[in-house]
Structure formats: structure tokens, C-alpha cells
Design a protein around this motif. Sequence first.
Motif, PDB file in Angstrom:
ATOM      1  N   ASP A   1       0.812  -1.204   0.000  1.00 27.85           N
ATOM      2  CA  ASP A   1       0.000   0.000   0.000  1.00 27.85           C
ATOM      3  C   ASP A   1       0.851   1.263   0.000  1.00 27.85           C
ATOM      4  O   ASP A   1       0.374   2.306  -0.395  1.00 27.85           O
ATOM      5  CB  ASP A   1      -0.934   0.003   1.202  1.00 27.85           C
ATOM      6  N   HIS A   2       2.083   1.163   0.473  1.00 22.49           N
ATOM      7  CA  HIS A   2       2.923   2.351   0.561  1.00 22.49           C
ATOM      8  C   HIS A   2       3.610   2.699  -0.763  1.00 22.49           C
ATOM      9  O   HIS A   2       4.231   3.746  -0.875  1.00 22.49           O
ATOM     10  CB  HIS A   2       3.973   2.177   1.663  1.00 22.49           C
ATOM     11  N   LEU A   3       3.476   1.846  -1.778  1.00 22.47           N
ATOM     12  CA  LEU A   3       4.103   2.112  -3.068  1.00 22.47           C
ATOM     13  C   LEU A   3       3.312   3.134  -3.877  1.00 22.47           C
ATOM     14  O   LEU A   3       2.092   3.209  -3.782  1.00 22.47           O
ATOM     15  CB  LEU A   3       4.206   0.822  -3.885  1.00 22.47           C
ATOM     16  N   LYS A   4       4.042   3.888  -4.698  1.00 24.73           N
ATOM     17  CA  LYS A   4       3.393   4.795  -5.633  1.00 24.73           C
ATOM     18  C   LYS A   4       2.643   3.949  -6.664  1.00 24.73           C
ATOM     19  O   LYS A   4       3.040   2.813  -6.941  1.00 24.73           O
ATOM     20  CB  LYS A   4       4.441   5.661  -6.342  1.00 24.73           C
ATOM     21  N   PRO A   5       1.577   4.480  -7.251  1.00 26.62           N
ATOM     22  CA  PRO A   5       0.776   3.689  -8.204  1.00 26.62           C
ATOM     23  C   PRO A   5       1.601   3.059  -9.328  1.00 26.62           C
ATOM     24  O   PRO A   5       1.384   1.899  -9.675  1.00 26.62           O
ATOM     25  CB  PRO A   5      -0.227   4.708  -8.749  1.00 26.62           C
ATOM     26  N   GLU A   6       2.554   3.784  -9.913  1.00 26.75           N
ATOM     27  CA  GLU A   6       3.339   3.216 -11.009  1.00 26.75           C
ATOM     28  C   GLU A   6       4.257   2.094 -10.518  1.00 26.75           C
ATOM     29  O   GLU A   6       4.496   1.121 -11.221  1.00 26.75           O
ATOM     30  CB  GLU A   6       4.153   4.295 -11.751  1.00 26.75           C
ATOM     31  N   HIS A   7       4.739   2.205  -9.280  1.00 25.57           N
ATOM     32  CA  HIS A   7       5.571   1.143  -8.713  1.00 25.57           C
ATOM     33  C   HIS A   7       4.718  -0.046  -8.290  1.00 25.57           C
ATOM     34  O   HIS A   7       5.167  -1.193  -8.365  1.00 25.57           O
ATOM     35  CB  HIS A   7       6.392   1.662  -7.534  1.00 25.57           C
ATOM     36  N   ARG A   8       3.507   0.217  -7.855  1.00 23.88           N
ATOM     37  CA  ARG A   8       2.595  -0.864  -7.472  1.00 23.88           C
ATOM     38  C   ARG A   8       2.273  -1.731  -8.691  1.00 23.88           C
ATOM     39  O   ARG A   8       2.260  -2.952  -8.612  1.00 23.88           O
ATOM     40  CB  ARG A   8       1.311  -0.284  -6.876  1.00 23.88           C
TER      41      ARG A   8
END
Length: 189
Positions: free
Chosen positions: A1-8
Motif C-alpha cells: 500500500d505504501h508504493l506509488k501507483p506506477e511502482h505498485r
Amino acid sequence: DHLKPEHRQEAEIIRGTNDKIPFRYFSDLIIWEISVDNSDQHCKTTRQVWETLYALCVMFLIALALEKPFRGAIDFGFGVPIGGQNEIYGSASVKAYQLEEKVANYPRIVIGDMVWQYLSMVETSKPDTRLSKAAKIFATNAKSLITLDNDNMRMLDVIGKGAKAVTGGITKEMVSRAYDSLLRVQSKF
């Protein structure tokens, strides 16, 4: 959940959280269908190849332990979906069938040249993104599950270092049970 959307999104591709390898079976035949795709720098494809090879290592040992040895083959080729029944038509199926029928000859899983060439191409690439770095690792791990047999054919190395390296996977007990079973089968024939 702590990742940025592009990294997720990248993490989901690397982990394979949203995809399953399509397969079908009938009689004593199992067909896995992996699409070779570069839209994610080969990450999904190399992960699925590694997952399939490792799953076959486990299946092979279980089958040996149950005195149900099998042979098989894996190769890449062109294929197109036909009909509404999730079938593939093309050289992919034919090449794997021919390897199994004419080359495998005894309980082993033969690996075709196109699979090896593909993994080698990805493994020797110069990765410049997280996805391409992950693809390179998956390709290296997949190749670690393959060895040369006495006839110089590549085959799945079900008890090699690559198979043993997976945490919580193949155990000494599994190998021992498969080996004992093999000795029983050999004594019968």
C-alpha cells in the motif's frame, strides 16, 4: 500500500498477482500456454516460464514417489487461439508433441531449443528498468532448472541446485521418496 501507483503496477507484474497461466488437459496431456510478450520487458513471460518449470519439478517428483513416472516436453513456437474452447493452433503444440514423442523416450521433461534461446536472450540483455532486471533474474532462475542429459538434450533438472534453491519447495524427503519409488519400479522391470 505504501508504493506509488506506477511502482505498485510493476510490483504486481513481477509478483504475478493478477495473472494465471492458462492450461487445459485431457487424458494424460497437460498444456500450459504462455504468451511471449515484451510489453513489460519480458517480465511476465520469464516469470511464467520459471513458475511452470518449477511446478513441473514438483509434479515430476510427486509422480515418481507415487510410482507414476511421466515424460514430457516444453517448447516455444507460433500459436494462435482457435475456436471458443481456449485451443491453440500452430507450431508451439506440434514442437512440444514431437519432442515428447520422439526425444523424451523415458521419464524426463525435455526442453526445446526455442525455450533455451529465449531465456538466454533475456538473461544476456542489458536491463535498464526494474521490470527488465526482474525478467533477467527470472530467466536465470528458469535456466537453473535445466540441465543437459547424456544425449545432450536439455531437460528439466528436478533435483538440481535451481530446484532446491526455492524456499519451502523441494525437500530431501521428497527426493528420497521419489528415489525409493524409482528403485521399486526398476526392480519390477
